[in-house]
Design a protein around this motif. Structure first.
Motif, mmCIF file in Angstrom:
data_model
loop_
_atom_site.group_PDB
_atom_site.id
_atom_site.type_symbol
_atom_site.label_atom_id
_atom_site.label_comp_id
_atom_site.label_asym_id
_atom_site.label_seq_id
_atom_site.Cartn_x
_atom_site.Cartn_y
_atom_site.Cartn_z
ATOM 1 N N LYS A 1 0.829 -1.208 0.000
ATOM 2 C CA LYS A 1 0.000 0.000 0.000
ATOM 3 C C LYS A 1 0.865 1.261 0.000
ATOM 4 N N LEU A 2 1.960 1.221 0.731
ATOM 5 C CA LEU A 2 2.870 2.370 0.740
ATOM 6 C C LEU A 2 3.531 2.557 -0.621
ATOM 7 N N ALA A 3 3.820 1.454 -1.295
ATOM 8 C CA ALA A 3 4.426 1.555 -2.635
ATOM 9 C C ALA A 3 3.469 2.266 -3.590
ATOM 10 N N TRP A 4 2.170 2.006 -3.441
ATOM 11 C CA TRP A 4 1.198 2.703 -4.287
ATOM 12 C C TRP A 4 1.251 4.195 -4.021
ATOM 13 N N TRP A 5 1.293 4.585 -2.755
ATOM 14 C CA TRP A 5 1.364 6.004 -2.432
ATOM 15 C C TRP A 5 2.677 6.621 -2.893
ATOM 16 N N ARG A 6 3.762 5.848 -2.846
ATOM 17 C CA ARG A 6 5.033 6.367 -3.346
ATOM 18 C C ARG A 6 4.933 6.627 -4.853
ATOM 19 N N ASP A 7 4.299 5.725 -5.577
ATOM 20 C CA ASP A 7 4.087 5.938 -7.007
ATOM 21 C C ASP A 7 3.235 7.182 -7.251
ATOM 22 N N MET A 8 2.216 7.368 -6.421
ATOM 23 C CA MET A 8 1.340 8.527 -6.592
ATOM 24 C C MET A 8 2.085 9.832 -6.327
ATOM 25 N N THR A 9 2.949 9.837 -5.325
ATOM 26 C CA THR A 9 3.708 11.059 -5.053
ATOM 27 C C THR A 9 4.681 11.342 -6.191
ATOM 28 N N LEU B 1 4.101 10.630 -9.404
ATOM 29 C CA LEU B 1 3.275 11.236 -10.452
ATOM 30 C C LEU B 1 2.885 12.664 -10.088
ATOM 31 N N LEU B 2 2.583 12.877 -8.835
ATOM 32 C CA LEU B 2 2.189 14.210 -8.376
ATOM 33 C C LEU B 2 3.281 15.230 -8.668
ATOM 34 N N ALA B 3 4.528 14.826 -8.479
ATOM 35 C CA ALA B 3 5.647 15.740 -8.707
ATOM 36 C C ALA B 3 5.979 15.893 -10.188
ATOM 37 N N ALA B 4 5.930 14.765 -10.929
ATOM 38 C CA ALA B 4 6.423 14.795 -12.310
ATOM 39 C C ALA B 4 5.341 14.937 -13.367
ATOM 40 N N ASP B 5 4.171 14.354 -13.128
ATOM 41 C CA ASP B 5 3.110 14.359 -14.140
ATOM 42 C C ASP B 5 1.748 14.304 -13.462
ATOM 43 N N PRO B 6 1.358 15.387 -12.774
ATOM 44 C CA PRO B 6 0.113 15.349 -11.988
ATOM 45 C C PRO B 6 -1.133 15.047 -12.803
ATOM 46 N N ALA B 7 -1.123 15.361 -14.084
ATOM 47 C CA ALA B 7 -2.294 15.086 -14.915
ATOM 48 C C ALA B 7 -2.534 13.589 -15.071
ATOM 49 N N ALA B 8 -1.494 12.770 -14.819
ATOM 50 C CA ALA B 8 -1.612 11.320 -14.990
ATOM 51 C C ALA B 8 -2.152 10.621 -13.744
ATOM 52 N N LEU B 9 -2.410 11.365 -12.693
ATOM 53 C CA LEU B 9 -2.933 10.746 -11.475
ATOM 54 C C LEU B 9 -4.306 10.127 -11.737
ATOM 55 N N PRO B 10 -4.570 8.961 -11.143
ATOM 56 C CA PRO B 10 -5.892 8.345 -11.338
ATOM 57 C C PRO B 10 -6.997 9.192 -10.721
ATOM 58 N N LYS B 11 -8.169 9.086 -11.305
ATOM 59 C CA LYS B 11 -9.318 9.840 -10.823
ATOM 60 C C LYS B 11 -10.087 9.025 -9.781
ATOM 61 N N GLY B 12 -10.902 9.711 -9.008
ATOM 62 C CA GLY B 12 -11.800 9.023 -8.095
ATOM 63 C C GLY B 12 -11.334 8.944 -6.657
ATOM 64 N N GLU B 13 -10.104 9.365 -6.388
ATOM 65 C CA GLU B 13 -9.596 9.365 -5.016
ATOM 66 C C GLU B 13 -9.584 10.814 -4.529
ATOM 67 N N PRO B 14 -10.482 11.176 -3.607
ATOM 68 C CA PRO B 14 -10.592 12.581 -3.189
ATOM 69 C C PRO B 14 -9.286 13.187 -2.681
ATOM 70 N N LEU B 15 -8.505 12.409 -1.921
ATOM 71 C CA LEU B 15 -7.252 12.956 -1.400
ATOM 72 C C LEU B 15 -6.277 13.249 -2.528
ATOM 73 N N LEU B 16 -6.206 12.371 -3.519
ATOM 74 C CA LEU B 16 -5.334 12.633 -4.662
ATOM 75 C C LEU B 16 -5.761 13.895 -5.402
ATOM 76 N N ALA B 17 -7.059 14.094 -5.497
ATOM 77 C CA ALA B 17 -7.558 15.302 -6.167
ATOM 78 C C ALA B 17 -7.136 16.558 -5.394
ATOM 79 N N GLU B 18 -7.206 16.496 -4.063
ATOM 80 C CA GLU B 18 -6.767 17.631 -3.248
ATOM 81 C C GLU B 18 -5.277 17.880 -3.432
ATOM 82 N N TRP C 1 -0.567 20.571 -4.718
ATOM 83 C CA TRP C 1 0.843 20.178 -4.730
ATOM 84 C C TRP C 1 1.339 19.729 -6.095
ATOM 85 N N GLY C 2 0.475 19.678 -7.077
ATOM 86 C CA GLY C 2 0.864 19.171 -8.386
ATOM 87 C C GLY C 2 2.088 19.880 -8.952
#
Length: 207
Positions: free
Chosen positions: A55-63, A65-82, A87-88
């Protein structure tokens, strides 16, 4: 804003602390500390270290993407949207995930305390200031199911206070540090009225 006055550990989203955050940074701070809370819950729910690591590896992948390509973040997760909105492309949140994983895998007192300090320092640095080690030790202590391990972390958190000058321009983080110290001084026992008075005093006078 939610009332976090009885949160297990001091949180910048508590309205009494958030008032010390510049208005233009409040949404970003709320999202960052929501991520810290999500990681904390993940640690608490991880019955097996391997599941927690996945589960932490998933969040590491998300961070990443957030830094390098925020538009590629998956949709549907409210915290990721915030996080995407605040922080994108602006910062690397992976150190927070790394420190959470280090705590998950810690097998002795020294590595547990080191990971706790690292989590607090990463969170405070991302919040725009220094310090955080004492807060991190308290954060880890209140999560411990083992009373002896918790006592050791509380004792570490009662170490020398960082100088007020270290928090120059970051009054909210000074409030969190002093709040953490007050809770650690009583081995996690909460005295809500006294804590409220402490926050009022530090927020108003810086001491």
């Amino acid at each position: 804003m939610a009332d976090l006055s009885e949160h297990p550990y001091p949180d910048i989203r508590d309205p009494r602390v958030m008032v010390a955050v510049p208005r233009e940074r409040r949404a970003a701070m709320a999202a960052l500390w929501a991520l810290a809370e999500r990681l904390t819950k993940l640690l608490a729910d991880a019955t097996e270290p391997l599941i927690g690591q996945i589960k932490l590896a998933w969040w590491r992948d998300m961070t990443g993407l957030l830094a390098a390509d925020p538009a590629a973040l998956p949709k549907g997760e409210p915290l990721l949207a915030e996080l995407q909105a605040t922080w994108g492309g602006q910062g690397d949140l992976a150190p927070l995930v790394d420190a959470a994983e280090a705590l998950l895998l810690a097998e002795d007192e020294a590595t547990r305390a080191e990971a706790a300090r690292a989590f607090g320092e990463a969170l405070f640095a991302l919040s725009g200031g220094a310090g955080g080690a004492r807060w991190g030790l308290l954060w880890a202590a209140v999560q411990q199911s083992d009373a002896a391990a918790a006592r050791l972390l509380f004792a570490e958190a009662r170490g020398p206070a960082p100088r007020r000058a270290e928090f120059h321009g970051a009054r909210a983080l000074l409030m969190l540090d002093r709040w953490a110290a007050a809770v650690a001084a009583r081995d996690g026992e909460r005295r809500w009225r006294n804590e409220g008075l402490l926050l009022f005093r530090v927020g108003l006078f810086g001491r």
